[in-house]
Design a protein around this motif. Sequence first.
Motif, PDB file in Angstrom:
ATOM      1  N   TYR A   8       0.874  -1.179   0.000  1.00 14.53           N
ATOM      2  CA  TYR A   8       0.000   0.000   0.000  1.00 14.53           C
ATOM      3  C   TYR A   8       0.910   1.228   0.000  1.00 14.53           C
ATOM      4  O   TYR A   8       1.687   1.421   0.929  1.00 14.53           O
ATOM      5  N   THR A   9       0.830   2.024  -1.058  1.00 12.81           N
ATOM      6  CA  THR A   9       1.657   3.223  -1.124  1.00 12.81           C
ATOM      7  C   THR A   9       0.789   4.463  -0.954  1.00 12.81           C
ATOM      8  O   THR A   9       0.855   5.126   0.062  1.00 12.81           O
ATOM      9  N   SER A  10      -0.053   4.735  -1.915  1.00 11.87           N
ATOM     10  CA  SER A  10      -0.916   5.922  -1.828  1.00 11.87           C
ATOM     11  C   SER A  10      -2.348   5.560  -1.433  1.00 11.87           C
ATOM     12  O   SER A  10      -3.110   6.422  -1.027  1.00 11.87           O
ATOM     13  N   GLY A  11      -2.708   4.311  -1.615  1.00 14.10           N
ATOM     14  CA  GLY A  11      -4.080   3.870  -1.370  1.00 14.10           C
ATOM     15  C   GLY A  11      -4.943   3.920  -2.610  1.00 14.10           C
ATOM     16  O   GLY A  11      -6.092   3.485  -2.592  1.00 14.10           O
ATOM     17  N   ALA A  12      -4.407   4.440  -3.711  1.00 18.04           N
ATOM     18  CA  ALA A  12      -5.200   4.603  -4.930  1.00 18.04           C
ATOM     19  C   ALA A  12      -5.708   3.259  -5.477  1.00 18.04           C
ATOM     20  O   ALA A  12      -6.863   3.155  -5.885  1.00 18.04           O
ATOM     21  N   THR A  13      -4.869   2.244  -5.469  1.00 25.14           N
ATOM     22  CA  THR A  13      -5.263   0.938  -6.004  1.00 25.14           C
ATOM     23  C   THR A  13      -6.383   0.322  -5.171  1.00 25.14           C
ATOM     24  O   THR A  13      -7.401  -0.126  -5.720  1.00 25.14           O
ATOM     25  N   ILE A  14      -6.211   0.317  -3.860  1.00 22.54           N
ATOM     26  CA  ILE A  14      -7.222  -0.272  -2.972  1.00 22.54           C
ATOM     27  C   ILE A  14      -8.533   0.496  -3.078  1.00 22.54           C
ATOM     28  O   ILE A  14      -9.610  -0.100  -3.156  1.00 22.54           O
ATOM     29  N   GLU A  15      -8.461   1.820  -3.092  1.00 26.61           N
ATOM     30  CA  GLU A  15      -9.685   2.626  -3.207  1.00 26.61           C
ATOM     31  C   GLU A  15     -10.419   2.338  -4.499  1.00 26.61           C
ATOM     32  O   GLU A  15     -11.647   2.186  -4.501  1.00 26.61           O
ATOM     33  N   GLU A  16      -9.693   2.255  -5.603  1.00 33.09           N
ATOM     34  CA  GLU A  16     -10.326   1.985  -6.893  1.00 33.09           C
ATOM     35  C   GLU A  16     -10.976   0.598  -6.892  1.00 33.09           C
ATOM     36  O   GLU A  16     -12.088   0.430  -7.379  1.00 33.09           O
ATOM     37  N   ALA A  17     -10.287  -0.383  -6.328  1.00 28.49           N
ATOM     38  CA  ALA A  17     -10.852  -1.735  -6.263  1.00 28.49           C
ATOM     39  C   ALA A  17     -12.109  -1.754  -5.394  1.00 28.49           C
ATOM     40  O   ALA A  17     -13.133  -2.318  -5.791  1.00 28.49           O
ATOM     41  N   ILE A  18     -12.053  -1.127  -4.227  1.00 29.53           N
ATOM     42  CA  ILE A  18     -13.209  -1.108  -3.328  1.00 29.53           C
ATOM     43  C   ILE A  18     -14.399  -0.427  -3.990  1.00 29.53           C
ATOM     44  O   ILE A  18     -15.542  -0.868  -3.839  1.00 29.53           O
ATOM     45  N   ASN A  19     -14.132   0.629  -4.762  1.00 28.35           N
ATOM     46  CA  ASN A  19     -15.209   1.340  -5.457  1.00 28.35           C
ATOM     47  C   ASN A  19     -15.933   0.436  -6.462  1.00 28.35           C
ATOM     48  O   ASN A  19     -17.106   0.643  -6.740  1.00 28.35           O
ATOM     49  N   LYS A  20     -15.243  -0.546  -7.006  1.00 24.51           N
ATOM     50  CA  LYS A  20     -15.851  -1.443  -8.005  1.00 24.51           C
ATOM     51  C   LYS A  20     -16.562  -2.637  -7.378  1.00 24.51           C
ATOM     52  O   LYS A  20     -17.492  -3.180  -7.952  1.00 24.51           O
ATOM     53  N   ILE A  21     -16.104  -3.057  -6.203  1.00 20.50           N
ATOM     54  CA  ILE A  21     -16.646  -4.260  -5.570  1.00 20.50           C
ATOM     55  C   ILE A  21     -17.984  -3.939  -4.905  1.00 20.50           C
ATOM     56  O   ILE A  21     -18.098  -2.963  -4.172  1.00 20.50           O
ATOM     57  N   GLU A  22     -18.943  -4.779  -5.165  1.00 23.64           N
ATOM     58  CA  GLU A  22     -20.256  -4.622  -4.540  1.00 23.64           C
ATOM     59  C   GLU A  22     -20.340  -5.558  -3.353  1.00 23.64           C
ATOM     60  O   GLU A  22     -20.313  -6.767  -3.506  1.00 23.64           O
ATOM     61  N   GLY A  23     -20.397  -4.965  -2.160  1.00 23.66           N
ATOM     62  CA  GLY A  23     -20.476  -5.762  -0.947  1.00 23.66           C
ATOM     63  C   GLY A  23     -19.595  -5.186   0.143  1.00 23.66           C
ATOM     64  O   GLY A  23     -18.996  -4.120  -0.002  1.00 23.66           O
ATOM     65  N   ASN A  24     -19.506  -5.913   1.234  1.00 21.24           N
ATOM     66  CA  ASN A  24     -18.688  -5.531   2.379  1.00 21.24           C
ATOM     67  C   ASN A  24     -17.251  -5.974   2.118  1.00 21.24           C
ATOM     68  O   ASN A  24     -17.001  -7.156   1.919  1.00 21.24           O
ATOM     69  N   VAL A  25     -16.306  -5.028   2.119  1.00 22.33           N
ATOM     70  CA  VAL A  25     -14.918  -5.332   1.796  1.00 22.33           C
ATOM     71  C   VAL A  25     -14.021  -4.989   2.973  1.00 22.33           C
ATOM     72  O   VAL A  25     -14.066  -3.875   3.495  1.00 22.33           O
ATOM     73  N   ILE A  26     -13.199  -5.954   3.378  1.00 24.77           N
ATOM     74  CA  ILE A  26     -12.194  -5.737   4.406  1.00 24.77           C
ATOM     75  C   ILE A  26     -10.833  -5.924   3.733  1.00 24.77           C
ATOM     76  O   ILE A  26     -10.450  -7.045   3.403  1.00 24.77           O
ATOM     77  N   PRO A  27     -10.080  -4.834   3.517  1.00 28.98           N
ATOM     78  CA  PRO A  27      -8.753  -4.971   2.913  1.00 28.98           C
ATOM     79  C   PRO A  27      -7.696  -5.346   3.958  1.00 28.98           C
ATOM     80  O   PRO A  27      -7.646  -4.754   5.035  1.00 28.98           O
ATOM     81  N   ILE A  28      -6.886  -6.332   3.635  1.00 31.20           N
ATOM     82  CA  ILE A  28      -5.732  -6.680   4.447  1.00 31.20           C
ATOM     83  C   ILE A  28      -4.520  -6.644   3.517  1.00 31.20           C
ATOM     84  O   ILE A  28      -4.449  -7.400   2.543  1.00 31.20           O
ATOM     85  N   ILE A  29      -3.601  -5.748   3.831  1.00 28.68           N
ATOM     86  CA  ILE A  29      -2.440  -5.503   2.981  1.00 28.68           C
ATOM     87  C   ILE A  29      -1.195  -6.022   3.691  1.00 28.68           C
ATOM     88  O   ILE A  29      -1.053  -5.839   4.900  1.00 28.68           O
ATOM     89  N   LEU A  30      -0.304  -6.612   2.950  1.00 28.89           N
ATOM     90  CA  LEU A  30       0.926  -7.118   3.542  1.00 28.89           C
ATOM     91  C   LEU A  30       1.749  -5.990   4.158  1.00 28.89           C
ATOM     92  O   LEU A  30       2.130  -6.061   5.318  1.00 28.89           O
ATOM     93  N   CYS A  31       2.015  -4.918   3.399  1.00 26.73           N
ATOM     94  CA  CYS A  31       2.896  -3.848   3.869  1.00 26.73           C
ATOM     95  C   CYS A  31       2.347  -2.463   3.563  1.00 26.73           C
ATOM     96  O   CYS A  31       1.792  -2.237   2.487  1.00 26.73           O
ATOM     97  N   LYS A  32       2.585  -1.564   4.476  1.00 25.50           N
ATOM     98  CA  LYS A  32       2.303  -0.160   4.244  1.00 25.50           C
ATOM     99  C   LYS A  32       3.616   0.542   3.978  1.00 25.50           C
ATOM    100  O   LYS A  32       4.552   0.460   4.769  1.00 25.50           O
ATOM    101  N   ASN A  33       3.702   1.213   2.842  1.00 29.68           N
ATOM    102  CA  ASN A  33       4.909   1.954   2.490  1.00 29.68           C
ATOM    103  C   ASN A  33       4.830   3.315   3.179  1.00 29.68           C
ATOM    104  O   ASN A  33       4.065   4.178   2.772  1.00 29.68           O
ATOM    105  N   VAL A  34       5.604   3.497   4.211  1.00 28.07           N
ATOM    106  CA  VAL A  34       5.544   4.731   5.006  1.00 28.07           C
ATOM    107  C   VAL A  34       6.449   5.826   4.459  1.00 28.07           C
ATOM    108  O   VAL A  34       6.389   6.956   4.910  1.00 28.07           O
ATOM    109  N   LYS A  35       7.271   5.528   3.483  1.00 25.15           N
ATOM    110  CA  LYS A  35       8.218   6.509   2.941  1.00 25.15           C
ATOM    111  C   LYS A  35       7.613   7.383   1.870  1.00 25.15           C
ATOM    112  O   LYS A  35       8.113   8.436   1.578  1.00 25.15           O
ATOM    113  N   LYS A  36       6.542   6.937   1.246  1.00 25.79           N
ATOM    114  CA  LYS A  36       5.951   7.708   0.129  1.00 25.79           C
ATOM    115  C   LYS A  36       4.771   8.490   0.576  1.00 25.79           C
ATOM    116  O   LYS A  36       4.086   8.203   1.464  1.00 25.79           O
TER     117      LYS A  36
END
Length: 171
Positions: A143-171
Motif C-alpha cells: 500500500y503506497t498511496s491507497g489509490a489501487t485499494i480505493e479503486e478496487a473497493i469502489n468497483k466491488i459490490e459488498g462488504n470489503v475488508i482490505p488486508i495488505i501485507l505492507c504499508k509503504n511509510v516513505k511515500k
Amino acid sequence: MPSYIIKRNIKIYFSTVYEEPISKLIKEFKFKNNVHFAKIFAKLIYKTYKYYKIEFENIPELLYIPSTINHLKKRGYNPVRLITKQFSNMTGFDISNNLKVNPAYYKSQVNAKNLLERKIQIRNKFEFIKSNKKTYILIDDVYTSGATIEEAINKIEGNVIPIILCKNVKK
C-alpha cells in the motif's frame, strides 16, 4: 506489528511496514521468481487477521488485486494471487476471481510520480463481476498511496475488508 488506518469509513489492515528486510523479500518475490515467499507473506496476513479478530456475519470470499497483462507476461504469475492462495489454505475461505483488470488498461502505478498521478492513472483499472456473495477480504501486497485499494473497493459490490501485507511509510 499489525496496524490499520481508516479511510473513507473503511478499516484497512496492514501486517507490517515496507522496510528492510520485508521490502527486499517482496522484491525477490515479485521480480526474481522466489514464489516460495508467498507462504511466509500469507502467514503474516493471517496473523493480522487473527490479531484484529476480524469477524463476518457470512463466510467471506477472498479477492486479490489482479495483475495487468503486461505484468503477467513479464513474471508468469500474479504475486498477490499466490499469497491469497496460501491465505485460503490457512482459512478455508474460497478465492473469487471476480475482480479483473479492465482489458483496455495497460499502465503501471510504479511510474506515477505522485498521489494525484496515481489516482488519475488507476481510474477504471478494475472490473467486478457481480456475485451472490456480499462479504470479501481483499488482499494486496504493498500500500503506497491507497489509490489501487480505493479503486478496487469502489468497483466491488459488498462488504470489503482490505488486508495488505505492507504499508509503504516513505511515500
